[in-house]
Motif scaffolding. Structure first.
Motif, PDB file in Angstrom:
ATOM      1  N   LEU A 127       0.839  -1.207   0.000  1.00 16.01           N
ATOM      2  CA  LEU A 127       0.000   0.000   0.000  1.00 16.01           C
ATOM      3  C   LEU A 127       0.867   1.248   0.000  1.00 16.01           C
ATOM      4  O   LEU A 127       0.599   2.215  -0.719  1.00 16.01           O
ATOM      5  CB  LEU A 127      -0.888   0.023   1.245  1.00 16.01           C
ATOM      6  N   ASN A 128       1.907   1.223   0.817  1.00 16.40           N
ATOM      7  CA  ASN A 128       2.755   2.408   0.890  1.00 16.40           C
ATOM      8  C   ASN A 128       3.566   2.622  -0.375  1.00 16.40           C
ATOM      9  O   ASN A 128       3.814   3.763  -0.764  1.00 16.40           O
ATOM     10  CB  ASN A 128       3.634   2.336   2.142  1.00 16.40           C
ATOM     11  N   ARG A 129       3.952   1.528  -1.025  1.00 17.04           N
ATOM     12  CA  ARG A 129       4.610   1.680  -2.329  1.00 17.04           C
ATOM     13  C   ARG A 129       3.640   2.361  -3.308  1.00 17.04           C
ATOM     14  O   ARG A 129       4.011   3.280  -4.032  1.00 17.04           O
ATOM     15  CB  ARG A 129       5.040   0.310  -2.869  1.00 17.04           C
ATOM     16  N   TYR A 131       0.802   4.250  -2.735  1.00 14.18           N
ATOM     17  CA  TYR A 131       0.499   5.656  -2.409  1.00 14.18           C
ATOM     18  C   TYR A 131       1.685   6.556  -2.778  1.00 14.18           C
ATOM     19  O   TYR A 131       1.514   7.612  -3.389  1.00 14.18           O
ATOM     20  CB  TYR A 131       0.192   5.808  -0.912  1.00 14.18           C
TER      21      TYR A 131
END
Lengths: 323, 323
Positions: A127-129, A131
């Motif tokens: 998810l952080n990749r 976003y």
């Protein structure tokens, strides 16, 4: 929300505990390949032989699959996605597209909803990749793991002749992290990003020099890294290295107008890798329950799930307290 | 995707640049309250007087509102949500529920889709609060801001008699951050979390001692903090403090079974606060475009948007490269 667990190892026990932290959920059954009479669990859920699982189709809203990614999940997730809404933490990154296709087909056939690869990597790190890549399209991604126990590397050491037991820690190199955070956009070799520390218990009379050499020269696992080997007693191993901690860092650095640098960093420091993964599974089980009620079917990933679905608060409450 | 910008300040210029980094978007018009002939922009978009905006309803897919939260957005977002799909970075946390209601009503009336409060706080920080709270229901939240320029605090200093110009940095206290990361679950006063550094240019002959005293004793703004005041020249202010950096940390610590601690940390280090906010706006404009095509209307927040909608990659590509 009535939850079932398939597989009662570290992950299954973690899910059982996590459900107790979420009052909108109830664990109704734990399915096992073992003899149910021999399995003691930590809740009032029924312990049921896996052969009887079909009879539970109307009694369970989401089945959480707690098996391993190597051999369990590739078979189990498609199989049970035909009967239940299911969720797993499948973590073999390279095989995710294939696993997705298999589960998607099965879930659609059964008119059920499934979610794969819910954990922290894949999962929260993914998810952080996403976003960070969306927001900084011109930039560079870095993922560091650790400090934590790598099961695969520990197993590799245990297979060496004369080794009784071993634990391996993957450790990010602090200077590498700092260089990334300083927007220096470094290009790293494997050796520059992580070091490996091995705590090894050997059989009596075993040749420590040979074992250390075999570890340090093992292709892929240890050869590309600076590896340190410590020989310790079984007692010390159990006392000081009995946990399953892990964690890591996802960092993206990128530029906007006029060469301005931005650093987005996400990190986890986990005392228990499986228990944290369990907590992610349970949150996404909530989303699967809700989205199945909305009529969705097929296979999803964390990328497809609007964040509000994973938490037990109303939209109004979320806007008021967390936005 | 045809984008319009309303308001050409720091944020509007940032959006203009960000659109150039996203080949699936095109900036077609910048709407301004100034005389269009007087406004030089950095792209080939049309510069249009705000009075003519209604004629652009069929030519723009998403209108990005780049005004301020104090007086512009509370009026503009509901007003233009009747005519366009809109997105703003409204950041007055306490008024978000009211703003949401106003925009939701307007957007539904116009059969349009709107998204409010897309930035980093509210925005990315909010998302991280939500994800971390869902996954660790038993835990504690911390938000630290800085190191960065606080516009509100800089303005407050400038209103003091004898002050010519000023910049104020909000700085997180390193020991406080460490205590949180160590899962010590501290309870902080404002003073323990942040310090404030003020760089002040005074009029000739101004009473520095009085000004320093007025700053340090200013209720709410400075009195609750350890504040340091530096008097410098206008040249030094422009040279060393001309940027608008910001950032911060969202940390949640929580427990799972057997008192195991977990730390989830998200941080941003931004050379330009408005340019980064612009990049968030542009990513979410993409989501609004796509979701409006799916027939959605009304007001949304980042909590309602599945992550995949904000990035210009296919679902297959995302699963293959980022999961």
């Amino acid at each position: 929300m009535r939850i079932g667990i398939l597989g009662y190892g570290n992950l299954g026990r973690g899910v059982e505990y996590s459900i107790k932290q979420n009052p909108d959920m109830e664990l109704v059954a734990v399915f096992t390949r073992r003899n149910p009479a021999d399995l003691k669990i930590n809740s009032n859920a029924k312990v049921v032989a896996i052969e009887e699982i079909e009879q539970w189709q109307d009694k369970i809203d989401v089945l959480i699959l707690c098996g391993g990614s190597a051999t369990d999940l590739p078979v189990q997730t498609p199989k049970y996605a035909k009967m239940f809404n299911v969720i797993d933490s499948y973590d073999n990154h390279k095989q995710i597209p294939t696993h997705f296709e298999n589960v998607d087909e099965a879930a659609k056939e059964g008119n059920k909803l499934a979610l794969i690869s819910a954990g922290w990597d894949p999962g929260l790190f993914s998810l952080n990749r996403l976003y960070a890549n969306a927001i900084l399209p011109e930039g560079k991604d870095y993922t560091f793991w650790g400090k934590g126990i790598s099961q695969g590397h520990s197993d590799a050491i245990r297979r060496i002749e004369g080794v009784k037991n071993a634990k391996q820690y993957t450790i990010p190199v602090e200077e590498a992290l700092q260089s990334v955070r300083n927007s220096e956009n470094p290009t790293f070799t494997a050796r520059q990003m992580h070091t490996r520390e091995c705590f090894v218990v050997v059989d009596e009379g075993a040749d420590k020099a040979r074992i250390e050499q075999e570890i340090k020269t093992m292709p892929n696992y240890f050869e590309p890294y600076d590896t340190t080997v410590y020989f310790i007693t079984e007692e010390e191993l159990n006392e000081k290295h009995g946990g399953i901690p892990h964690g890591g860092f996802v960092i993206r650095t990128g530029k906007t107008a006029g060469d301005k640098n931005h650093v987005i960093e996400y990190s986890l420091k986990l005392d228990s890798n499986p228990e944290f993964t369990s907590s992610v599974l349970v949150s996404y089980a909530r989303a699967i329950y809700r989205l199945s009620k909305e009529g969705q079917t097929g296979c999803k990933t964390v990328f497809d799930i609007a964040p509000k679905y994973i938490i037990s608060k109303s939209d109004e409450e979320l806007r008021k307290t967390m936005l």
